[in-house]
Structure formats: C-alpha cells, structure tokens
Design a protein around this motif. Sequence first.
Motif, short mmCIF file in Angstrom:
data_model
loop_
_atom_site.label_atom_id
_atom_site.label_comp_id
_atom_site.label_asym_id
_atom_site.label_seq_id
_atom_site.Cartn_x
_atom_site.Cartn_y
_atom_site.Cartn_z
N LEU A 120 -1.94 38.64 155.63
CA LEU A 120 -2.45 38.93 156.80
C LEU A 120 -2.50 40.41 157.11
N ASN A 121 -1.44 41.24 156.65
CA ASN A 121 -1.49 42.57 156.65
C ASN A 121 -2.53 43.42 156.18
N GLN A 124 -5.81 42.48 157.73
CA GLN A 124 -6.19 42.96 159.27
C GLN A 124 -6.35 44.53 159.28
N PRO A 133 -8.02 37.35 160.18
CA PRO A 133 -7.67 35.98 159.59
C PRO A 133 -8.50 34.77 160.04
N ALA A 134 -8.53 34.62 161.29
CA ALA A 134 -9.34 33.46 162.02
C ALA A 134 -10.94 33.49 161.20
N ALA A 163 -2.66 28.38 157.48
CA ALA A 163 -1.52 28.25 156.81
C ALA A 163 -2.12 27.98 155.34
N LYS A 167 -0.88 29.85 151.89
CA LYS A 167 0.04 29.23 150.77
C LYS A 167 -0.59 29.12 149.43
N ASP B 132 8.29 28.87 158.91
CA ASP B 132 7.34 28.51 157.70
C ASP B 132 5.99 28.64 158.38
N ILE B 133 4.96 29.26 157.79
CA ILE B 133 3.46 29.28 158.42
C ILE B 133 3.01 27.96 158.87
N ALA B 134 3.20 27.06 158.05
CA ALA B 134 2.62 25.76 158.32
C ALA B 134 3.14 24.96 159.74
N ARG B 136 3.57 26.71 162.25
CA ARG B 136 2.97 27.78 163.56
C ARG B 136 1.54 27.14 163.73
N ASP B 141 -0.46 30.20 165.76
CA ASP B 141 -1.02 30.35 164.42
C ASP B 141 -1.79 31.56 164.27
N PRO B 142 -1.41 32.83 163.58
CA PRO B 142 -1.80 33.94 163.51
C PRO B 142 -3.29 34.14 162.99
N ALA B 143 -3.64 32.81 162.46
CA ALA B 143 -5.21 32.84 161.92
C ALA B 143 -6.26 32.10 163.06
N ALA B 144 -5.47 31.75 164.22
CA ALA B 144 -6.06 30.95 165.30
C ALA B 144 -5.74 31.65 166.42
N ALA B 147 -4.29 35.02 167.54
CA ALA B 147 -5.35 36.12 167.07
C ALA B 147 -5.02 37.05 168.21
N TYR B 150 -0.63 39.04 167.59
CA TYR B 150 0.46 39.01 166.35
C TYR B 150 0.18 40.28 165.66
N ALA B 152 0.45 42.03 161.88
CA ALA B 152 0.73 41.41 160.57
C ALA B 152 1.37 42.49 160.02
#
Lengths: 335, 271
Positions: A120-121, A124, A133-134, A163, A167, B132-134, B136, B141-144, B147, B150, B152
């Motif tokens: 993520l770092n 972004q 990321p979205a 996620a 992963k 655990d990211i799953a 969240r 959710d950092p990817a949703a 946004a 968060y 990073a």
Amino acid sequence: MIFLASSCQKDDPVPVGEIKFSAPSNLPAPTYDFSKNEITQAGFTLGRRLFYDPIFSRDSTISCGDCHISYSAFSHVDHVTSHGIDGLLGKRNAPAVQNMAWRTSFFWDGGVPNLDLVPLNAIQNPVEMDESPAKVVQKLNRHAEYPALFKKAFPEQDTVSGATMLKALSQFMLMLVSADSRYDKFVRGETGGTFSADETAGLNLFKQKCATCHSTDLFTDQTFRNNGILDDFLNDSGRNLVSTFPNDIGKFAVPSLRNVEKTPPYMHTGKFKTLESVLDHYSSGVKDSPTLDPLLKQNGQLGIALTGSEKQQIIAFLKTLTDEDFLRDARFQKP
Amino acid sequence: MKKLIFGFFTLASFATIFTNCKKDDKEDLSGTGSVTLEFDNRAGNAAFAFGTNYTNAAGETVKFSTFNYFVSNFVFVKTDGTEYVVPKDSCYFLCKHENADSREITISGIPAGDYEEVRFIIGVDSAKSVSDIAQRTGVLDPAAGAAGMYWAWNSGYIFVKVEGTSPQAPLNTMTGENTIEYHTGLFGGKDTPTLNNIKNVEIHSHDDAAKVRRDKEAPQFHIYVDVLEMFTSPTNISVAANPTSHAGAFSKTVADNYADMFTLDHVHNHE
C-alpha cells in the motif's frame, strides 16, 4: 467446447517449481502469521505476476520489480534512491526484499508493522506508483485474466479485493528466503560451508564489533538506531516521522546484511557505494548528534576501532553472506 | 412510631409491587432493540456547512471542505450501571460530512432497557489497526471504504480529517490556496511505540434515558460535533501559525483539542 477448453488451459500458471515455505534451521521462528495466509502454488504464482506488473502504478509504467531487482536481493542496485513514476526520485534507498517472514516492521522508519500492508505504501507514494489501492483493485477486477487467477488462488472470494491482492503479493515476498549462502552452510555444517582464514577471522571480528545490532542469522536486531551517518536529520528524521518522539530523530531500521555484497549503495541515503566506505564510516566517519547510538560512542570515542586488515577480513566474511541460489532462483524471476 | 414506620414500609412495598406490576403490563423489557446516534456537525453555535466562514478561538476566519471522523468501540450504559459492549465486528463507523447517512448510525442487538450513557472512541483502536487485512472490511478497508482515511507509510487510520482554507493561513504552494489541513491519527504503534492519539468520549444524559425496547422504534442520541473545538481547549490553535498537522508531534495538540468536540444535545425517545 474447444474454445472453453483452451480458455481453461490459459488460466494455468507458468510452472514455477515446488512452492513451500520452510524456515531454515539457523533462523529464528518467523513472525508472519501463515495461518491467515497459507502459501499455495496459485497464490504464489499470482503474487509473482503482480510483483512484476506495472498495473499498480497510475500510468502503468512502474512495477514492484522495477526497483526491487532479483539479482540484487530485490534492492535497487547502484541507485542511491530509486526513480519512480514520471522519473521522480524517492527519498530513501530502496531496501532489499528478503526474509520478509521474519520482519517485525518494514521500511527504513518501520512505519508499516505487517508485510500485508507493505505494498500500500509503494502504491500510494506520489514518487513511486502514485495510485490509489481502490483503483488498482478496480483495474484488476476489469482485467482479462486476473479475476480467474484470483479465483484460483482465493476460491472463496468472487471478486478481487484489497485483502486478496495484498495477500497474493505477500505469498510471493514470503517465499523470498535467503539462507543458503556459504555462511549458512558453514553454520549448519553442510557441504560447501568452508571458510578461509580471513573469512574466519572476519566472522570473529564481526561477532565482537558488529553483531550487537546485526544480530542472529537474520543479521539485524530489527531495532531503530542512529548510526552517525549525518550530524543533523532535518531532511529526514527517520523513525521520528513515525513515532513523533524527539529521541527517535535520526534513527533508522538496522538492515539485514544478507547479500550485502550485492546491494550497494548502502544506508538509507545510499551515501556509501562500497563496503570499504561503510567500514571506513564506522571506524572514522561517525558523526555525533544527540540521538547517536551509545554503542558508537563508548568512553567518549566516536566509532568502532578497526584496523585496515580487520576491515578487509570483515568484508571477506560479509561476502560469504552472498546467496547465489537465492539471487538466481528461477521461481522468483519475472515470468 | 414503630407502627407508623411499619405502615410506611408496607405502603411503600405495596406501591413498589404495584408499579412493578403496572410496568410489567405496560413495558416488555425482554429481547433486544436498537439505538441510533445522530452526529450533528456544528461550528460553535451554528450548523456546520462546507464553504461557510466561521471564526475560531484565535479570531481567524476558517472555512471547511472536508470533515470526516472515525468513531468506534461503543459501550452503552443503563441507568442501573449495566454495560452493553457493542461487538467488535459491528463497532466501527466512518462519518463524513457530505454523506448524511454516514452520520446517522444505528446499532442493533442492544438488550432492552433504559440507557443514560454512551461511550466510544474517536478513531480506531490499536488491535484493529494492526489486525489481519482480511478482517478489515467496509470502512476499514484501505483499498475501499477507508480510502483517504488511511496512512500507508505509517500504517494506520486517519481518525479525524479536517480540511479547508483560511485567509490567515499562508499560501500553500502545493494547492495554490491558503490551505488548512489537519489529518490526525496514530494509535500507539505495534511493537515499537508511537504517539497515541486515540481519544475516549463519554456522553451522559442527565435528563432522559434512551428507552431501548424490543418492538419500538430506536431511541436516538442526538450528538453535536463541533469542529471549532478542534481549534481550542485546552490549546488555541492558530491557522496562521499551524495551518497543517499530520502525523507529527503537534497532532497531540489537535487530538487533545478535539477530544471534547462530541457533546450530547438530547436523547430522543419515539413514543
């Protein structure tokens, strides 16, 4: 029918050899929680493809593998700092990506506590990939091949999510284990683990003079220290940026020394191009500042006492940490 | 005298039994119900709106374009002191000013009873911040959903995000405006400590308790969220001197200030 059959075959990953994580006997227990992300052939293969795919960057020009190159232990060899999107330069020397399963924090300032969050770092960062990321998740879901590859790697998920994207990348990075250097064979008593007189002398000197910080066979104690490469840290205060605490100013993560021969330049600024210049720094170049590590200022003396021949012996030892099998492992190359 | 006391107690006991019986007839305290919390953004005594000029405690003119905050880990306290802790899987909310629905949250599964207090934290707790990211999903959710809320590079959620402009703030060369920007986070670190800006809020209703009933419309805690509190008490923040704050030491001042921006306006029971 023929069309369907060939479509299915297209989903099959490129064969990559056996994918199984195993912890070498001379390393401590891994810190990564594998129960939350079991490594599979499909997950690893997907992670590898993602690692080398510029889809993560805003304009699809920069992949993880562009700055983390396999033959330099996934660091950016010969680049003081790396050039990311639009040719912009990063702030710090790109660190090696190896033995990630043992790490307790990531990046020079330790700002990320879990491997899954590492990408993520870079995604972004405006000077690395400059993408949200979205948006990457959206691009992956619309891609011609990725949705099927994700389904294969994470069968319980119908769409690509942040996620599963993270992963999969973790599965690839977790497999980047370097523990088959000549040094490893030496300590494990394996064939090929022979040391010259200079290398043995270097190992002994290393244990006396370096191993407090570069400890265990990970060759780092994973702490943050000011090693005196600058006398002020106004440009980059390191760990202090993460913690806000004044006593963290100028402290950076102690890097592993595995494959150190192959990962120049050195330090977070990339200011040293050779191992000789690194050891010269420790013997006579250490700069004092309020947060300088006490180990580098004992009895009022700056630095670590080292003669010219001691330096050469330590360097001879450090080169035994080069793990050619890891650097050339075909499973880790761009597919 | 004895007789009188005896008589009084008898009367009191009868009265108690009587009212209890009456209450039982009238109110069903079995099962669970819901509570809503309306987060009503304010700027001092005025309603909050984007693009409107307000005056902060330092006497500067401020105008806003972003006002987001995480609230989580809700605990409801009954008048008898019994607590109900909202389960972890449903206790995280991200309120954004531009989305009124996000500022009216409903929490269900609360045991029926009369609740006079609600406690929560501003931000996301440290356990969730390193989970655990799953685990969240949604707003975490950092990817949703998370946004923009968060970090990073310093893994963690932005607890409170306030952005805008002020003629007293210096010209920001990045934005080309007299930008003010306060992004506050930091949960205390995982293995190596960092600043901890998580703030606890306790909201007590001295008048009406929220009557949670199985088959009744959810009572509401109507909560004022005063953005100008971020600029004062205990420390006045001048946008001229400190136009921005992110994950630095100054964020403690911002967080200490906004810790008291949530206050109860009233509890509303639907009869």
